[in-house]
Scaffold this motif. Sequence first.
Motif, PDB file in Angstrom:
ATOM      1  N   ASN A   1       0.849  -1.196   0.000  1.00 60.54           N
ATOM      2  CA  ASN A   1       0.000   0.000   0.000  1.00 60.54           C
ATOM      3  C   ASN A   1       0.882   1.242   0.000  1.00 60.54           C
ATOM      4  N   ILE A   2       0.267   2.405  -0.103  1.00 61.32           N
ATOM      5  CA  ILE A   2       1.024   3.653  -0.246  1.00 61.32           C
ATOM      6  C   ILE A   2       1.824   3.994   1.010  1.00 61.32           C
ATOM      7  N   ASP A   3       1.330   3.581   2.179  1.00 62.73           N
ATOM      8  CA  ASP A   3       2.062   3.866   3.417  1.00 62.73           C
ATOM      9  C   ASP A   3       3.370   3.081   3.493  1.00 62.73           C
ATOM     10  N   GLU A   4       3.337   1.831   3.031  1.00 60.00           N
ATOM     11  CA  GLU A   4       4.557   1.014   3.025  1.00 60.00           C
ATOM     12  C   GLU A   4       5.587   1.555   2.034  1.00 60.00           C
ATOM     13  N   ALA A   5       5.118   2.322   1.050  1.00 59.74           N
ATOM     14  CA  ALA A   5       5.977   2.761  -0.057  1.00 59.74           C
ATOM     15  C   ALA A   5       6.642   4.110   0.206  1.00 59.74           C
TER      16      ALA A   5
ATOM     17  N   GLN B   1       4.834   5.058  -4.618  1.00 55.45           N
ATOM     18  CA  GLN B   1       3.752   5.874  -4.057  1.00 55.45           C
ATOM     19  C   GLN B   1       2.872   6.452  -5.165  1.00 55.45           C
ATOM     20  N   GLN B   2       3.503   6.922  -6.230  1.00 57.14           N
ATOM     21  CA  GLN B   2       2.727   7.489  -7.339  1.00 57.14           C
ATOM     22  C   GLN B   2       1.859   6.411  -7.988  1.00 57.14           C
ATOM     23  N   LEU B   3       2.428   5.203  -8.127  1.00 54.43           N
ATOM     24  CA  LEU B   3       1.672   4.120  -8.759  1.00 54.43           C
ATOM     25  C   LEU B   3       0.434   3.747  -7.941  1.00 54.43           C
ATOM     26  N   PHE B   4       0.530   3.855  -6.612  1.00 56.93           N
ATOM     27  CA  PHE B   4      -0.608   3.499  -5.766  1.00 56.93           C
ATOM     28  C   PHE B   4      -1.779   4.489  -5.912  1.00 56.93           C
ATOM     29  N   TYR B   5      -1.541   5.623  -6.537  1.00 56.64           N
ATOM     30  CA  TYR B   5      -2.654   6.530  -6.812  1.00 56.64           C
ATOM     31  C   TYR B   5      -3.555   5.974  -7.916  1.00 56.64           C
ATOM     32  N   LEU B   6      -3.051   5.000  -8.673  1.00 60.33           N
ATOM     33  CA  LEU B   6      -3.884   4.338  -9.674  1.00 60.33           C
ATOM     34  C   LEU B   6      -4.806   3.372  -8.931  1.00 60.33           C
TER      35      LEU B   6
ATOM     36  N   VAL C   1      -4.053  -0.587  -8.719  1.00 56.95           N
ATOM     37  CA  VAL C   1      -2.774  -1.139  -8.261  1.00 56.95           C
ATOM     38  C   VAL C   1      -2.943  -1.751  -6.873  1.00 56.95           C
ATOM     39  N   LYS C   2      -2.667  -3.049  -6.778  1.00 55.49           N
ATOM     40  CA  LYS C   2      -2.809  -3.784  -5.514  1.00 55.49           C
ATOM     41  C   LYS C   2      -1.485  -3.862  -4.759  1.00 55.49           C
ATOM     42  N   SER C   3      -0.382  -4.150  -5.484  1.00 47.99           N
ATOM     43  CA  SER C   3       0.937  -4.205  -4.848  1.00 47.99           C
ATOM     44  C   SER C   3       2.013  -3.892  -5.877  1.00 47.99           C
ATOM     45  N   VAL C   4       3.160  -3.453  -5.384  1.00 49.78           N
ATOM     46  CA  VAL C   4       4.298  -3.095  -6.249  1.00 49.78           C
ATOM     47  C   VAL C   4       5.531  -3.816  -5.732  1.00 49.78           C
TER      48      VAL C   4
END
Length: 298
Positions: A33-37, A44-49, A52-55
């Motif tokens: 999630n964005i907090d972990e990133a 972090q930018q990708l999690f705005y999509l 996106v479940k995980s990176v």
Amino acid sequence: MTKITIKETQNPTILKFEFPDFITQNQSFEFKNIDEAKNSPLAQQLFYLPFVKSVYISGNFIAIERYSIVEWNDVQEAVAEQIENFVNQGGVIIKADETQTQKQPVTVYGETTPNPATLKFVVNKMVTKNAIEFKNIDETQPSPLAKELFNFPYVKEIFIDENYISVSKYESYDWNDITLELRSFIKLYIENGGTVLDENFIATPKIEKQKIENFDNLDTTSQQIINILEEYVKPAVAADGGNILFDSYDEKEKRVKVILQGACNGCPSSTFTLKSGIENMLKDMLHDENIKVEALNG
């Protein structure tokens, strides 16, 4: 200017976006999630999509797992463009002070294969982008994990690809006696940040072979055979913990030679798979009943 290459994986929800150069050195990062990133501005930018479940970031690629609200075919080009723009504008992928791989909970489970001598240990995250086989400990320079596994007396051969490690044992040992030890070792090794495959050492003949560096110089039939193997055969054998490599095609004899790896190598059903499966598929798709398939090591 950085150019991203899109690569499919065995998991239809996960897509890899490959860079021309390494973006991490001997490190892997997984963000749910964005907090972990927080240590990866790009993630972090990708999690705005919203899909996106995980990176997952490692070596020269970023792997993204999507939610089922979209199909990759509809969004992959836009995602690749977003990554390219971010990097080309000087965006940071991983902050420089993030020097240690974060310890992440890892799940590993054993999965049987058609080859009774081979067990597939599946990890809940990708561990490498390269498929590679090790016949003995002397070949394991690219893989510290494989080197450690060969210290177990029952380990005969190892094959590693994307999110699993296939282990072949010696006949005198029983899986019931060794599976738990192997599974626990692999789980702890990966969980503690151990290197599964060092991308810097990927220059062995076997790896280069898979890339088919001279693809454009091959005859049309050989190119067609490679494309069929890549699209139709490899995903099927990969599900069983194995791999198949194109070796050569003899136009005069209509003979296709392949190399079997992982669970496929030495599998009692491999002959049936080659003749009744792959050979018939090539005959049908190439419209040539004289095509013959043989394994150099099967």
